[in-house]
Design a protein around this motif. Structure first.
Motif, PDB file in Angstrom:
ATOM      1  N   LEU A  43      25.500 -91.624 -12.195  1.00 36.14           N
ATOM      2  CA  LEU A  43      26.633 -90.890 -11.641  1.00 36.14           C
ATOM      3  C   LEU A  43      26.165 -90.027 -10.471  1.00 36.14           C
ATOM      4  O   LEU A  43      26.817 -89.965  -9.421  1.00 36.14           O
ATOM      5  N   ARG A  44      25.040 -89.359 -10.646  1.00 35.94           N
ATOM      6  CA  ARG A  44      24.466 -88.571  -9.558  1.00 35.94           C
ATOM      7  C   ARG A  44      24.172 -89.450  -8.358  1.00 35.94           C
ATOM      8  O   ARG A  44      24.496 -89.111  -7.214  1.00 35.94           O
ATOM      9  N   ALA A  45      23.539 -90.586  -8.646  1.00 36.40           N
ATOM     10  CA  ALA A  45      23.129 -91.487  -7.564  1.00 36.40           C
ATOM     11  C   ALA A  45      24.333 -91.974  -6.766  1.00 36.40           C
ATOM     12  O   ALA A  45      24.281 -92.056  -5.533  1.00 36.40           O
ATOM     13  N   SER A  46      25.419 -92.275  -7.449  1.00 34.50           N
ATOM     14  CA  SER A  46      26.599 -92.807  -6.762  1.00 34.50           C
ATOM     15  C   SER A  46      27.234 -91.775  -5.840  1.00 34.50           C
ATOM     16  O   SER A  46      27.921 -92.121  -4.882  1.00 34.50           O
ATOM     17  N   CYS A  47      26.985 -90.488  -6.115  1.00 31.80           N
ATOM     18  CA  CYS A  47      27.545 -89.414  -5.290  1.00 31.80           C
ATOM     19  C   CYS A  47      26.502 -88.763  -4.395  1.00 31.80           C
ATOM     20  O   CYS A  47      26.807 -87.790  -3.685  1.00 31.80           O
TER      21      CYS A  47
END
Length: 295
Positions: A43-47
């Motif tokens: 989730l962090r990576a996608s944002c």
């Protein structure tokens, strides 16, 4: 163009099997399971969010030690906001011990859950507050509008204590109505008058009714920006509590949209720089398209 790395200023990890989360029961549905760094990583990576500040979810020293143990070997955890018995006569010794862990960056007494809304001004917290100041640790204020008088008194009493208001003081978004907005807005304006106070742009989705959109949150975000300015506002996900009424990518995108009138430097501050400065985090640089935060 290089910008400060994107930092999520407020999220949680927990394991219900630890047994000290009084509020975390099977009735909390999607929240009643273990959440750890591996769950948040994609989730962090996608944002484009590089690191996070992990905030306590149980009013126990044991959970704080557990989070610090987790942080020791997890590079994505930039800092930990723990819990201490702030009114304990021996709290200064405890804070000194916990502060040896470099990732301890603050404490939070979970004021919203205490039976007395005025606890923060009635309890003998002077030793604890002085210890926080001595060790350059911050104070997270988890409050509602009803705590405004007590928190304002506390802020006036401790002008050198760095304080951040969690979740925009949990505005009554779902309830709607002009009176609720007005009372909350007055409290926010009051808090912002204290120079040592920052505020988290977090938790708003949780306070909204199901089906919220950018327009739902816009007036609340606008007032937070007007009161604190982009220099004292920091974005946080409040994940996984966020999962009760939204998701990481949706809230991140909404917050980006609702702050689009800010300059690139101001957005970089809200989405990372302010958290790094407030919590005294060691941070680096990351490249973002168009000069915007890489998140």
């Amino acid at each position: 163009m290089a910008t400060l790395e994107a930092i999520d200023a407020h999220q949680h990890y927990w394991d219900p099997a630890r047994g000290d989360y009084g509020w975390l029961t099977p009735a909390t549905t999607v929240l009643y399971r273990t959440f750890g760094p591996a769950d948040l990583a994609p989730l962090r990576a996608s944002c484009g969010v590089a690191r996070t500040v992990v905030v306590q979810a149980a009013p126990t020293v044991e959970e704080t030690r557990w989070l610090l143990d987790l942080a020791r070997n997890e590079p994505s955890i930039a800092g930990v906001v723990g819990w201490v018995p702030l009114d304990d006569p021996h709290v200064a010794t405890l804070i000194a011990e916990l502060a040896r862990e470099p990732k301890l960056r603050g404490v939070r007494p979970m004021l919203q859950d205490l039976p007395d809304d005025d606890w923060i001004v009635k309890a003998d917290t002077a030793r604890g507050v002085q210890a926080l100041i001595a060790h350059d640790l911050a104070f997270d204020a988890l409050v509602f509008t009803r705590h405004a008088d007590a928190l304002a008194t506390f802020l006036a009493r401790h002008p050198t204590l760095r304080v951040v208001v969690d979740h925009g003081a949990k505005p009554p978004i779902a309830a709607g109505g002009e009176s609720g907005f007005a009372a909350w807005a007055q409290a926010i304006t009051r808090f912002a008058q204290f120079a040592q106070v920052h505020c988290k742009l977090s938790g708003l989705a949780t306070e909204a009714a199901p089906g919220w959109d950018d327009a739902t949150l816009a007036p609340w975000v606008a007032h937070l920006l007007a009161a604190f300015g982009p220099q004292r506002l920091m974005w946080g996900s409040d994940w996984p509590v966020l999962n009760l009424n939204g998701d990481y990518a949706r809230w991140h995108a909404s917050a980006q949209e609702l702050t689009q009138t800010l300059s690139a430097d101001e957005r970089a501050a809200v989405f990372g720089g302010n958290a790094a400065a407030f919590y005294r985090l060691k941070t680096g640089l990351k490249t973002g398209p168009g000069g915007h935060p890489a998140g």
